[in-house]
Design a protein around this motif. Sequence first.
Motif, mmCIF file in Angstrom:
data_model
loop_
_atom_site.group_PDB
_atom_site.id
_atom_site.type_symbol
_atom_site.label_atom_id
_atom_site.label_comp_id
_atom_site.label_asym_id
_atom_site.label_seq_id
_atom_site.Cartn_x
_atom_site.Cartn_y
_atom_site.Cartn_z
ATOM 1 N N GLU A 1 -13.321 -7.857 -2.513
ATOM 2 C CA GLU A 1 -12.467 -8.505 -1.517
ATOM 3 C C GLU A 1 -11.001 -8.524 -1.929
ATOM 4 O OE1 GLU A 1 -13.596 -9.541 1.463
ATOM 5 O OE2 GLU A 1 -15.531 -8.706 0.872
ATOM 6 N N THR A 2 -10.660 -7.893 -3.031
ATOM 7 C CA THR A 2 -9.290 -7.900 -3.533
ATOM 8 C C THR A 2 -8.360 -7.214 -2.534
ATOM 9 O OG1 THR A 2 -10.154 -7.726 -5.781
ATOM 10 C CG2 THR A 2 -7.820 -7.234 -5.478
ATOM 11 N N VAL A 3 -7.185 -7.807 -2.327
ATOM 12 C CA VAL A 3 -6.144 -7.173 -1.525
ATOM 13 C C VAL A 3 -5.115 -6.642 -2.514
ATOM 14 C CG1 VAL A 3 -4.341 -7.529 0.197
ATOM 15 C CG2 VAL A 3 -6.540 -8.707 0.427
ATOM 16 N N TYR A 4 -5.007 -5.327 -2.606
ATOM 17 C CA TYR A 4 -4.114 -4.700 -3.572
ATOM 18 C C TYR A 4 -2.706 -4.615 -3.016
ATOM 19 C CZ TYR A 4 -8.497 -3.622 -5.837
ATOM 20 O OH TYR A 4 -9.720 -3.747 -6.430
ATOM 21 N N LYS A 5 -1.736 -4.802 -3.895
ATOM 22 C CA LYS A 5 -0.329 -4.780 -3.496
ATOM 23 C C LYS A 5 0.378 -3.499 -3.945
ATOM 24 C CE LYS A 5 0.056 -9.710 -3.151
ATOM 25 N NZ LYS A 5 -0.573 -9.835 -1.890
ATOM 26 N N SER A 6 -0.282 -2.705 -4.782
ATOM 27 C CA SER A 6 0.298 -1.469 -5.290
ATOM 28 C C SER A 6 -0.845 -0.542 -5.703
ATOM 29 C CB SER A 6 1.201 -1.755 -6.499
ATOM 30 O OG SER A 6 0.443 -2.291 -7.567
ATOM 31 N N PHE A 7 -0.497 0.604 -6.253
ATOM 32 C CA PHE A 7 -1.508 1.519 -6.781
ATOM 33 C C PHE A 7 -1.271 1.646 -8.274
ATOM 34 C CE2 PHE A 7 -4.001 5.172 -7.731
ATOM 35 C CZ PHE A 7 -5.039 5.120 -6.821
ATOM 36 N N GLU A 8 -2.309 1.439 -9.063
ATOM 37 C CA GLU A 8 -2.136 1.499 -10.512
ATOM 38 C C GLU A 8 -3.169 2.397 -11.179
ATOM 39 O OE1 GLU A 8 -3.876 -1.975 -12.947
ATOM 40 O OE2 GLU A 8 -3.333 -2.915 -11.042
ATOM 41 N N VAL A 9 -2.779 2.894 -12.344
ATOM 42 C CA VAL A 9 -3.692 3.639 -13.197
ATOM 43 C C VAL A 9 -4.243 2.635 -14.193
ATOM 44 C CG1 VAL A 9 -3.895 5.444 -14.944
ATOM 45 C CG2 VAL A 9 -2.446 5.808 -12.940
ATOM 46 N N LYS A 10 -5.551 2.450 -14.180
ATOM 47 C CA LYS A 10 -6.197 1.552 -15.138
ATOM 48 C C LYS A 10 -6.590 2.354 -16.371
ATOM 49 C CE LYS A 10 -8.214 -1.921 -12.153
ATOM 50 N NZ LYS A 10 -9.432 -2.707 -11.927
ATOM 51 N N LEU A 11 -6.457 1.727 -17.526
ATOM 52 C CA LEU A 11 -6.841 2.383 -18.777
ATOM 53 C C LEU A 11 -8.216 1.944 -19.210
ATOM 54 C CD1 LEU A 11 -3.468 2.160 -20.653
ATOM 55 C CD2 LEU A 11 -4.370 4.055 -19.334
#
Length: 89
Positions: free
Chosen positions: A79-89
Motif C-alpha cells: 500500500e506504499t505511495v512512492y514519491k520518487s524512484f530509487e535503486v535499492k541495494l
Amino acid sequence: MKKHIFISGRVQGVGFRHFTKKNAEALGVKGWVKNLPDKRVEAIFQGSEEKVDDLIQRCKKGPVASFVQDIKVRDAKDETVYKSFEVKL
C-alpha cells in the motif's frame, strides 16, 4: 496503478538498475528497483497505466549489455505511495 516486476536473464552487472531508474524518472514512474541474490532484478512501478506499461516495455529490451529472458508482472500488493524512484541495494 502499481505493478510488481521480476526480470530474469543477464540483468545484473550490466547497468540494468540505472537504466530502469533513468527511464522511470523520464516517464514520471515512481517505485524502486533492486538486484536479487538469485541473479534476477525486482522492481515496483507506480504510475499511470500507460507509463507503467511503457516502462515495462523498455525493461523488456533493457540496456545494451543485458539479455532479458523473462519478465513476470503482477499487481503489487503493498500500500506504499512512492514519491520518487530509487535503486535499492
